[in-house]
Design a protein around this motif. Structure first.
Motif, PDB file in Angstrom:
ATOM      1  N   HIS A   3       0.906  -0.513  -0.405  1.00  7.50           N
ATOM      2  CA  HIS A   3       0.273  -0.064   0.110  1.00  7.50           C
ATOM      3  C   HIS A   3       0.923   1.408  -0.110  1.00  7.50           C
ATOM      4  CE1 HIS A   3      -3.617  -2.666   1.218  1.00  7.50           C
ATOM      5  NE2 HIS A   3      -2.902  -2.925   1.287  1.00  7.50           N
ATOM      6  N   LEU A 110      -7.814   0.505   5.136  1.00 12.33           N
ATOM      7  CA  LEU A 110      -7.127   1.225   4.081  1.00 12.33           C
ATOM      8  C   LEU A 110      -7.325   2.035   3.373  1.00 12.33           C
ATOM      9  CD1 LEU A 110      -3.866  -1.040   4.088  1.00 12.33           C
ATOM     10  CD2 LEU A 110      -4.672   0.603   5.895  1.00 12.33           C
ATOM     11  N   LEU A 144      -2.023  -5.160   9.442  1.00 19.37           N
ATOM     12  CA  LEU A 144      -1.862  -3.491  10.018  1.00 19.37           C
ATOM     13  C   LEU A 144      -1.184  -2.246  10.511  1.00 19.37           C
ATOM     14  CD1 LEU A 144      -5.643  -2.799  10.508  1.00 19.37           C
ATOM     15  CD2 LEU A 144      -5.173  -2.018   8.412  1.00 19.37           C
TER      16      LEU A 144
END
Length: 230
Positions: A3, A110, A144
């Motif tokens: 990400h 996210l 995460l």
């Protein structure tokens, strides 16, 4: 999964269900929002949702979070997966024929985030409760890489539950921002019980907070917010 956004924030979890996670997470979201932080609240999956007058599933916990954060995002962004059965999300999704995986929940947490945002994720049930077909709350927290805020009911037997949760977090390399003992109404609570003192001695490096049911959560949330975005 890669990400562009590496989030900062907290993963609010617990030793058990019904500990007051949503109340504290909402108070914390409100306190962060009041201090000018861009808070992205997430309850990526919520089970036990009731139907509204139009027949849609209404995620009450996620709605409280959304409002506390200033309604910056849609309810669909806050809680994309909603289930009616009041069971673990993994079990409820299986019964309702919904595919629920860690990949999907991670993406839901996210999506839309930018550097500088504060990601506040509320889990479902306890840290080791089943969350998806392929994992637990602990597995999503590990993906995460957010520090944990752990709520625990301030009752007899909680010391062992807290220590086990802390050990589980340490095994996964997760930081713990604090443990919150929530003293829920209990007429059978032993008068001499003092979990806070015992836990402080057993876990001197872990921040420990005590609140009495919902009383005291707002001041605690304000203090945490000041520390988190100082």
């Amino acid at each position: 999964m890669n990400h562009a956004w590496t989030p900062t924030g907290l993963f609010v979890t617990a030793t058990d269900t019904g500990t007051g996670k949503t109340t504290l997470a909402s108070q914390l979201a409100a306190a962060l929002h009041a201090r000018g932080s861009c808070v992205r609240v997430r309850k990526p999956v919520e089970s036990g949702c009731a139907h509204d007058e139009d027949g849609n599933l209404l995620p009450a916990d996620a709605l409280a979070l959304q409002r506390a954060a200033g309604e910056r995002e849609s309810l669909e962004a806050v809680a994309p997966y909603r289930l009616s059965a009041a069971l673990s999300p993994a079990r409820a999704a299986a019964l309702e024929g919904i595919s629920l995986t860690l990949d999907k929940l991670e993406r839901a947490c996210l999506v839309g985030g930018r550097q500088g945002d504060f990601l506040l994720v509320e889990g479902a049930g306890g840290f080791y409760s089943p969350l998806a077909s392929d994992g637990l709350n602990a597995d999503l927290a590990s993906r995460l890489r957010l520090p944990l805020l752990i709520l625990a009911p301030d009752r007899l037997g909680v010391i062992g539950h807290v220590l086990l949760t802390l050990e589980a977090a340490a095994r996964r390399g997760l930081d713990v921002a604090g443990v919150v003992l929530n003293r829920l109404p209990d007429p059978e609570r032993p008068a001499q019980l003092d979990n806070a003192t015992e836990l402080s001695a057993l876990t001197p490096d872990t921040p420990l907070y005590s609140v009495a049911d919902t009383d005291g959560m707002a001041p605690l949330a304000a203090a945490l917010a000041e520390h988190l975005i100082r």
